[in-house]
Scaffold this motif. Structure first.
Motif, PDB file in Angstrom:
ATOM      1  N   SER A  66       0.850  -1.196   0.000  1.00 14.95           N
ATOM      2  CA  SER A  66       0.000   0.000   0.000  1.00 14.95           C
ATOM      3  C   SER A  66       0.882   1.242   0.000  1.00 14.95           C
ATOM      4  O   SER A  66       2.073   1.181   0.313  1.00 14.95           O
ATOM      5  CB  SER A  66      -0.930   0.008   1.219  1.00 14.95           C
ATOM      6  N   LEU A  67       0.303   2.366  -0.347  1.00 14.54           N
ATOM      7  CA  LEU A  67       1.069   3.597  -0.502  1.00 14.54           C
ATOM      8  C   LEU A  67       1.782   4.002   0.783  1.00 14.54           C
ATOM      9  O   LEU A  67       2.921   4.476   0.754  1.00 14.54           O
ATOM     10  CB  LEU A  67       0.149   4.729  -0.977  1.00 14.54           C
ATOM     11  N   SER A  68       1.121   3.791   1.931  1.00 11.34           N
ATOM     12  CA  SER A  68       1.739   4.195   3.203  1.00 11.34           C
ATOM     13  C   SER A  68       2.914   3.306   3.585  1.00 11.34           C
ATOM     14  O   SER A  68       3.684   3.649   4.484  1.00 11.34           O
ATOM     15  CB  SER A  68       0.688   4.180   4.323  1.00 11.34           C
ATOM     16  N   ASN A  69       3.075   2.161   2.903  1.00  5.66           N
ATOM     17  CA  ASN A  69       4.220   1.281   3.180  1.00  5.66           C
ATOM     18  C   ASN A  69       5.536   1.863   2.656  1.00  5.66           C
ATOM     19  O   ASN A  69       6.614   1.602   3.202  1.00  5.66           O
ATOM     20  CB  ASN A  69       4.038  -0.085   2.508  1.00  5.66           C
ATOM     21  N   LEU A  70       5.457   2.626   1.570  1.00  5.65           N
ATOM     22  CA  LEU A  70       6.649   2.975   0.806  1.00  5.65           C
ATOM     23  C   LEU A  70       7.594   3.926   1.536  1.00  5.65           C
ATOM     24  O   LEU A  70       8.762   4.054   1.162  1.00  5.65           O
ATOM     25  CB  LEU A  70       6.250   3.579  -0.544  1.00  5.65           C
ATOM     26  N   LEU A  75      11.860  -2.145  -0.195  1.00  3.81           N
ATOM     27  CA  LEU A  75      11.921  -3.248  -1.152  1.00  3.81           C
ATOM     28  C   LEU A  75      10.893  -3.068  -2.262  1.00  3.81           C
ATOM     29  O   LEU A  75      11.016  -3.636  -3.348  1.00  3.81           O
ATOM     30  CB  LEU A  75      11.684  -4.580  -0.421  1.00  3.81           C
ATOM     31  N   PHE A  76       9.859  -2.241  -2.011  1.00  2.00           N
ATOM     32  CA  PHE A  76       8.753  -2.080  -2.945  1.00  2.00           C
ATOM     33  C   PHE A  76       8.743  -0.688  -3.579  1.00  2.00           C
ATOM     34  O   PHE A  76       9.394   0.233  -3.093  1.00  2.00           O
ATOM     35  CB  PHE A  76       7.423  -2.340  -2.227  1.00  2.00           C
ATOM     36  N   ASN A  77       7.954  -0.542  -4.663  1.00  2.00           N
ATOM     37  CA  ASN A  77       7.836   0.764  -5.300  1.00  2.00           C
ATOM     38  C   ASN A  77       6.387   1.045  -5.688  1.00  2.00           C
ATOM     39  O   ASN A  77       5.507   0.197  -5.528  1.00  2.00           O
ATOM     40  CB  ASN A  77       8.767   0.869  -6.518  1.00  2.00           C
ATOM     41  N   THR A  78       6.156   2.238  -6.215  1.00  2.00           N
ATOM     42  CA  THR A  78       4.801   2.698  -6.495  1.00  2.00           C
ATOM     43  C   THR A  78       4.074   1.821  -7.512  1.00  2.00           C
ATOM     44  O   THR A  78       2.856   1.625  -7.432  1.00  2.00           O
ATOM     45  CB  THR A  78       4.838   4.153  -7.002  1.00  2.00           C
ATOM     46  N   GLN A  79       4.810   1.273  -8.472  1.00  2.00           N
ATOM     47  CA  GLN A  79       4.200   0.440  -9.495  1.00  2.00           C
ATOM     48  C   GLN A  79       3.676  -0.892  -8.941  1.00  2.00           C
ATOM     49  O   GLN A  79       2.939  -1.611  -9.624  1.00  2.00           O
ATOM     50  CB  GLN A  79       5.187   0.158 -10.627  1.00  2.00           C
ATOM     51  N   GLU A  80       4.051  -1.221  -7.716  1.00  2.00           N
ATOM     52  CA  GLU A  80       3.667  -2.509  -7.127  1.00  2.00           C
ATOM     53  C   GLU A  80       2.529  -2.386  -6.117  1.00  2.00           C
ATOM     54  O   GLU A  80       2.226  -3.344  -5.406  1.00  2.00           O
ATOM     55  CB  GLU A  80       4.894  -3.150  -6.476  1.00  2.00           C
ATOM     56  N   LEU A  81       1.886  -1.226  -6.052  1.00  2.00           N
ATOM     57  CA  LEU A  81       0.761  -1.050  -5.129  1.00  2.00           C
ATOM     58  C   LEU A  81      -0.326  -2.077  -5.427  1.00  2.00           C
ATOM     59  O   LEU A  81      -0.677  -2.323  -6.576  1.00  2.00           O
ATOM     60  CB  LEU A  81       0.183   0.360  -5.253  1.00  2.00           C
ATOM     61  N   GLY A  82      -0.840  -2.695  -4.377  1.00  2.00           N
ATOM     62  CA  GLY A  82      -1.888  -3.689  -4.519  1.00  2.00           C
ATOM     63  C   GLY A  82      -1.397  -5.099  -4.767  1.00  2.00           C
ATOM     64  O   GLY A  82      -2.183  -6.041  -4.758  1.00  2.00           O
ATOM     65  N   LYS A  83      -0.103  -5.265  -4.963  1.00  2.00           N
ATOM     66  CA  LYS A  83       0.448  -6.595  -5.213  1.00  2.00           C
ATOM     67  C   LYS A  83       0.838  -7.275  -3.905  1.00  2.00           C
ATOM     68  O   LYS A  83       1.102  -6.625  -2.897  1.00  2.00           O
ATOM     69  CB  LYS A  83       1.662  -6.507  -6.137  1.00  2.00           C
ATOM     70  N   SER A  84       0.897  -8.592  -3.936  1.00  2.00           N
ATOM     71  CA  SER A  84       1.285  -9.369  -2.758  1.00  2.00           C
ATOM     72  C   SER A  84       2.712  -9.020  -2.346  1.00  2.00           C
ATOM     73  O   SER A  84       3.636  -9.049  -3.171  1.00  2.00           O
ATOM     74  CB  SER A  84       1.200 -10.864  -3.081  1.00  2.00           C
ATOM     75  N   LYS A  85       2.884  -8.709  -1.064  1.00  2.94           N
ATOM     76  CA  LYS A  85       4.228  -8.409  -0.573  1.00  2.94           C
ATOM     77  C   LYS A  85       5.147  -9.622  -0.687  1.00  2.94           C
ATOM     78  O   LYS A  85       6.310  -9.506  -1.098  1.00  2.94           O
ATOM     79  CB  LYS A  85       4.171  -7.947   0.892  1.00  2.94           C
ATOM     80  N   ALA A  89       8.301  -9.643  -3.092  1.00  4.14           N
ATOM     81  CA  ALA A  89       9.615  -9.793  -2.461  1.00  4.14           C
ATOM     82  C   ALA A  89      10.394 -10.937  -3.094  1.00  4.14           C
ATOM     83  O   ALA A  89      11.585 -10.807  -3.407  1.00  4.14           O
ATOM     84  CB  ALA A  89       9.450 -10.020  -0.963  1.00  4.14           C
ATOM     85  N   GLU A  90       9.721 -12.066  -3.288  1.00  2.00           N
ATOM     86  CA  GLU A  90      10.415 -13.217  -3.881  1.00  2.00           C
ATOM     87  C   GLU A  90      10.954 -12.869  -5.273  1.00  2.00           C
ATOM     88  O   GLU A  90      12.096 -13.207  -5.610  1.00  2.00           O
ATOM     89  CB  GLU A  90       9.464 -14.399  -3.998  1.00  2.00           C
ATOM     90  N   LYS A  91      10.158 -12.189  -6.069  1.00  2.00           N
ATOM     91  CA  LYS A  91      10.570 -11.844  -7.432  1.00  2.00           C
ATOM     92  C   LYS A  91      11.811 -10.963  -7.409  1.00  2.00           C
ATOM     93  O   LYS A  91      12.785 -11.198  -8.151  1.00  2.00           O
ATOM     94  CB  LYS A  91       9.424 -11.134  -8.150  1.00  2.00           C
ATOM     95  N   LYS A  92      11.813  -9.954  -6.564  1.00  2.00           N
ATOM     96  CA  LYS A  92      12.938  -9.030  -6.516  1.00  2.00           C
ATOM     97  C   LYS A  92      14.179  -9.670  -5.896  1.00  2.00           C
ATOM     98  O   LYS A  92      15.312  -9.456  -6.354  1.00  2.00           O
ATOM     99  CB  LYS A  92      12.541  -7.780  -5.729  1.00  2.00           C
TER     100      LYS A  92
END
Length: 379
Positions: A66-70, A75-85, A89-92
């Motif tokens: 979610s946006l407040s996570n960033l 590890l995450f970015n704006t393009q990944e909002l709504g995706k499974s953490k 994480a595994e992909k990256k």
């Protein structure tokens, strides 16, 4: 285990450390670690353990980005909002180090699945942010004989320790219940989403936790077993507190009363459940609102109300007693916050002033966003 040429190149900078060497790297490559949570603490833990070459890493997280996570979960970015953490994480992490074997659990750890999941790992690192999970993971690790890396963050302060560490004589070091035998009232331990956290703090504490994990796996140096390390980012002070085994520990003491996993939500919310606080689900509230006006009091802060609200009257928790004349006493009033903790505290305070028709919104605005209105802004 024989190190390949690629291993020698990838891990060269730690292999050349005399205290670490090839034997240390071989231990890491043969080890397995389960990381609870891929959020603020989990992100740096996962990144550094992956880069260091831990052979198998489990990632357990049921949440989405979610946006407040960033602000802190880098590890995450704006393009990944709504995706499974967990999946993201595994992909990256696989791109960071494709030699590491990952196992993803898109679920929450609970009393039914904890032992089955934890049993396959040499070490557990707890990056969760709530008391029920901390007690659950601690108890499961003790019952399974697994060492546990503990960390916690709040605003500017972080804590790190190593629990249930295997000693040279075969015994185990102190565990979480030696430090905190019973949980404090829920309102005294707000999560990061309710109490806030400085964005860089999870990176600092998570890195320390990864460091302790590597030391334990490689049998290197002196771990924080028997100690609680406390760091304050505001004044850059540190303290180490001794943690000793408690003979009255209900899990590992002389007369243990806990021999298997229990209901940790009930355990940690016990003091609240003993009181007669009525609750309403978001589905029930929606039905009431469709059938007519509902008296709704929101005890969050103003900035939270501006992000998302249900149109109720805003009276922040710290102003509830001063503004209680604005709250009806002659009819039912639904009290809400972000997740249900602050609204419970507000009801407790108001009940002491004679209010007897207050109803707590279970799960708060978070539950409404997830179950009723997914288009509502999550924070």
């Amino acid at each position: 285990m024989h190190l390949s040429k690629d291993d020698l190149l990838r891990y060269n900078r730690q292999i050349i450390i005399p205290e670490f060497g090839q034997s240390g790297q071989e231990k890491l490559l043969e080890s397995s670690v389960l990381v609870i949570g891929a959020g603020g603490l989990g992100a740096p833990i996962l990144q550094y353990l992956t880069a260091a070459g831990v052979g198998k890493i489990g990632i357990i997280d049921f949440d989405e980005v979610s946006l407040s996570n960033l602000q802190r979960q880098v590890l995450f970015n704006t393009q990944e909002l709504g995706k499974s953490k967990a999946e993201t994480a595994e992909k990256k992490l696989s791109q960071l180090n494709p030699t590491v074997q990952f196992k993803v659990y898109k679920e929450s750890v609970n009393s039914l699945n904890a032992k089955e999941i934890l049993k396959d790992y040499d070490l557990v690192v707890d990056g969760s942010d709530n008391l029920p999970t901390r007690y659950l993971v601690n108890d499961a690790c003790y019952l399974l004989g697994k060492p546990l890396i503990y960390g916690a963050i709040f605003r500017f302060e972080g804590q790190v320790s190593v629990f249930n560490a295997l000693k040279a004589d075969g015994s185990r070091g102190p565990n979480y219940r030696d430090l905190f035998p019973t949980p404090p009232p829920p309102e005294m331990v707000p999560s990061c989403s309710e109490g806030g956290v400085l964005g860089v703090l999870p990176g600092i504490i998570g890195s320390m936790m990864a460091n302790e994990a590597i030391k334990v796996l490689c049998h290197m140096g002196t771990s924080l077993s028997g100690k609680l390390f406390v760091f304050d980012a505001l004044d850059f002070s540190t303290h180490q507190l001794n943690v000793q085994a408690n003979s009255e520990n209900p899990l590992s003491g002389e007369n243990p009363g806990i021999t298997d996993l229990i209901d940790y939500e009930a355990f940690c919310m016990g003091e609240v459940k003993e009181q007669s606080i009525r609750e309403i689900t978001v589905q029930e509230l929606k039905e009431r609102m469709e059938n007519g006006p509902v008296e709704l009091i929101d005890v969050r802060e103003d900035y939270e109300y501006q992000i998302a609200n249900l149109g109720g009257k805003l009276i922040p928790l710290n102003k509830v007693l001063n503004q209680m004349d604005e709250i009806p006493r002659d009819r039912e009033v639904v009290v809400m916050c972000k997740m249900g903790g602050r609204s419970t505290k507000a009801i407790e305070l108001l009940q002491q002033e004679g209010f007897d028709q207050l109803i707590n919104l279970k799960g708060g605005i978070n539950a409404w966003q997830k179950e009723i209105d997914p288009q509502m802004t999550a924070y």
